[in-house]
Design a protein around this motif. Structure first.
Motif, PDB file in Angstrom:
ATOM      1  N   UNK A  47      24.257   7.178 -67.313  1.00 36.53           N
ATOM      2  CA  UNK A  47      25.613   6.656 -67.471  1.00 36.53           C
ATOM      3  C   UNK A  47      26.486   6.979 -66.271  1.00 36.53           C
ATOM      4  N   UNK A  48      27.259   6.011 -65.841  1.00 31.93           N
ATOM      5  CA  UNK A  48      28.223   6.236 -64.771  1.00 31.93           C
ATOM      6  C   UNK A  48      29.431   6.944 -65.363  1.00 31.93           C
ATOM      7  N   UNK A  49      29.827   8.078 -64.755  1.00 31.28           N
ATOM      8  CA  UNK A  49      30.924   8.871 -65.302  1.00 31.28           C
ATOM      9  C   UNK A  49      31.865   9.302 -64.184  1.00 31.28           C
ATOM     10  N   UNK A  50      33.100   9.630 -64.596  1.00 28.14           N
ATOM     11  CA  UNK A  50      34.037  10.228 -63.654  1.00 28.14           C
ATOM     12  C   UNK A  50      33.942  11.745 -63.767  1.00 28.14           C
TER      13      UNK A  50
ATOM     14  N   UNK B  24      33.932   3.039 -57.090  1.00 28.22           N
ATOM     15  CA  UNK B  24      32.738   3.832 -57.387  1.00 28.22           C
ATOM     16  C   UNK B  24      32.330   4.685 -56.195  1.00 28.22           C
ATOM     17  N   UNK B  25      31.567   5.726 -56.480  1.00 25.23           N
ATOM     18  CA  UNK B  25      30.936   6.542 -55.456  1.00 25.23           C
ATOM     19  C   UNK B  25      29.496   6.071 -55.305  1.00 25.23           C
TER      20      UNK B  25
ATOM     21  N   UNK C  23      42.655   4.323 -54.039  1.00 19.42           N
ATOM     22  CA  UNK C  23      42.240   3.891 -55.373  1.00 19.42           C
ATOM     23  C   UNK C  23      42.104   2.376 -55.482  1.00 19.42           C
ATOM     24  N   UNK C  24      42.722   1.637 -54.594  1.00 24.12           N
ATOM     25  CA  UNK C  24      42.621   0.179 -54.612  1.00 24.12           C
ATOM     26  C   UNK C  24      41.573  -0.325 -53.627  1.00 24.12           C
ATOM     27  N   UNK C  25      40.877   0.596 -52.942  1.00 25.28           N
ATOM     28  CA  UNK C  25      39.915   0.198 -51.926  1.00 25.28           C
ATOM     29  C   UNK C  25      38.535  -0.043 -52.474  1.00 25.28           C
ATOM     30  N   UNK C  26      37.564  -0.193 -51.561  1.00 20.88           N
ATOM     31  CA  UNK C  26      36.183  -0.451 -51.931  1.00 20.88           C
ATOM     32  C   UNK C  26      35.436   0.825 -52.269  1.00 20.88           C
TER      33      UNK C  26
ATOM     34  N   UNK D 173      24.727   3.987 -63.593  1.00 18.08           N
ATOM     35  CA  UNK D 173      24.802   4.075 -62.144  1.00 18.08           C
ATOM     36  C   UNK D 173      23.436   3.727 -61.558  1.00 18.08           C
ATOM     37  N   UNK D 174      23.357   2.858 -60.552  1.00 21.65           N
ATOM     38  CA  UNK D 174      22.050   2.471 -60.012  1.00 21.65           C
ATOM     39  C   UNK D 174      21.311   3.615 -59.327  1.00 21.65           C
ATOM     40  N   UNK D 175      22.026   4.624 -58.858  1.00 21.42           N
ATOM     41  CA  UNK D 175      21.374   5.751 -58.210  1.00 21.42           C
ATOM     42  C   UNK D 175      20.801   6.743 -59.193  1.00 21.42           C
TER      43      UNK D 175
END
Length: 403
Positions: free
Chosen positions: A260-263, A315-316, A393-396, A254-256
């Motif tokens: 690791x990017x995780x759910x 992503x968040x 879920x299909x959005x940006x 995750x750039x922030x």
């Protein structure tokens, strides 16, 4: 390669998160092996000799005592904890190459959990110019030198940083017999310590000295400058996840958080690979990391039982002055397997007072809430996750901001 072995779950890192997870998994009957590259398990608390690790119920518990309890709990539950063993790379999606006292091994697991923790960025990563003398440390190096090895760390010290860890560095230096001549921070506020000058809005411009540090050149934002005579400087805070193994395995970062990017169920972008604790973001207290490790047991056990690895959703992300949010991936199963019960952690780079946090997607406001009180940059906001059911879920991307 000397040996090939297979385990149910391989946990890399024996800090609070990794040990708490191992204890839960072993109690549930899973075969768990924990690898720790240091000679002793327990993570950062091993050399934090101040109290507070027992929470409000047992505030007198020190870091070493906390670490010993965590190790005992994991081993008593049936987990195998191996120290002095380093995971040096990947030999497949769920196979790690390791090296240790017994020689090289290839260990394949049904699930791999990265619990590698976080570290302070050293002087070189902060791009502080000057010579390269002895006497330049991070807080972790200072605490290990004093508490683990009884080494001399100098007589006059400058501490650089504004987070609470700066106070611990001051206490450790005083315990070692050093005079702390100043705490220096670029921020407008810092961790004040009685008897030590606090220089806010001040940057370190240069390190001076040959052989041994002789001084630190500093500059205030109003243009004033000077040199603080010292033989030791300790750079504190500025945490970054220890993500090298994740990167080598192709795990999305995750750039922030820079971890690791995780759910919400600690699943990474690589099926079968989880990540927990401070490997995910800047430093959180040991109790927070341990709670995350314990919470990860359920999704890891679900993976062992054959649960599918869901496709990622939007992503968040965050908008300045916010720095990061964790978890930072949404999946189709997020509401069922994690977010409904666990808060999101949100960190700001600036101090906040009564902040109003918003969540929006594709220009649509999903959620807005005021959080009363002051929030320093060293502490995370905890966001209730109930609003996430509104996410398309299909959005940006879902963007968190202040407004």
């Amino acid at each position: 390669m000397n040996r090939d072995r297979t385990v149910d779950v391989l946990v890399v890192g024996a800090g609070p998160a990794g040990l708490a997870l191992a204890a839960r998994l072993a109690t549930a009957g899973a075969g768990v092996e924990v690898l720790e590259r240091e000679e002793d398990a327990g993570g950062v608390p091993r050399h934090c000799h101040h109290g507070g690790f027992g929470g409000p119920v047992r505030p007198w518990i020190t870091g070493p005592a906390y670490a010993r309890r965590a190790v005992r709990a994991a081993v008593s539950a049936g987990a195998t904890v191996r120290t002095g063993v380093t995971a040096i790379g990947w030999d497949g999606p769920l196979s790690l190459e390791t090296t240790g006292p017994g020689g090289p091994e290839r260990i394949t697991a049904r699930a791999v959990v990265l619990a590698t923790g976080a570290r302070e960025r050293p002087r070189s990563a902060r791009l502080v110019p000057g010579s390269r003398p002895a006497g330049v440390l991070t807080t972790g190096e200072l605490q290990q030198a004093v508490h683990l090895y009884g080494q001399d760390v100098g007589r006059r010290a400058v501490v650089v940083g504004a987070e609470p860890v700066a106070r611990h560095a001051v206490r450790t230096l005083r315990r070692a017999g050093a005079e702390v001549v100043a705490v220096v921070t670029e921020r407008s506020r810092g961790a004040a310590v009685r008897g030590v000058p606090l220089l806010t809005a001040t940057t370190v411009g240069e390190l001076r000295g040959r052989g041994r540090l002789s001084g630190v050149a500093v500059r205030h934002e109003d243009g004033r400058s000077g040199v603080l005579a010292c033989d030791t400087v300790v750079f504190t805070g500025d945490w970054i996840p220890d993500h090298e193994l994740a990167r080598r395995g192709g795990v999305a970062l995750d750039p922030g958080t820079r971890g690791p990017s995780v759910d919400a169920s600690f699943r990474t972008s690589v099926p079968g690979v989880f990540a927990v604790g401070n490997a995910l973001h800047g430093i959180e207290p040991a109790a927070t990391a341990a709670a995350a490790g314990a919470a990860a047991a359920a999704p890891v056990l679900a993976r062992l039982s054959g649960a599918p690895w869901p496709e990622p959703g939007p992503p968040l992300a965050v908008r300045a002055p916010l720095l990061w949010v964790a978890p930072n991936r949404l999946t189709d199963l997020a509401d069922l397997t994690g977010l409904a019960g666990r808060p999101l952690l949100l960190r700001s780079g600036d101090p906040l007072t009564n902040p109003v946090v918003t969540a929006a997607q594709d220009g649509r406001l999903l959620w807005r809430r005021r959080h009363p009180g002051r929030v320093p940059p060293s502490r995370s906001l905890r966001l209730a996750p109930g609003w996430t059911y509104r996410v398309d879920r299909a959005g940006g991307p879902v963007v968190l901001g202040l407004g």
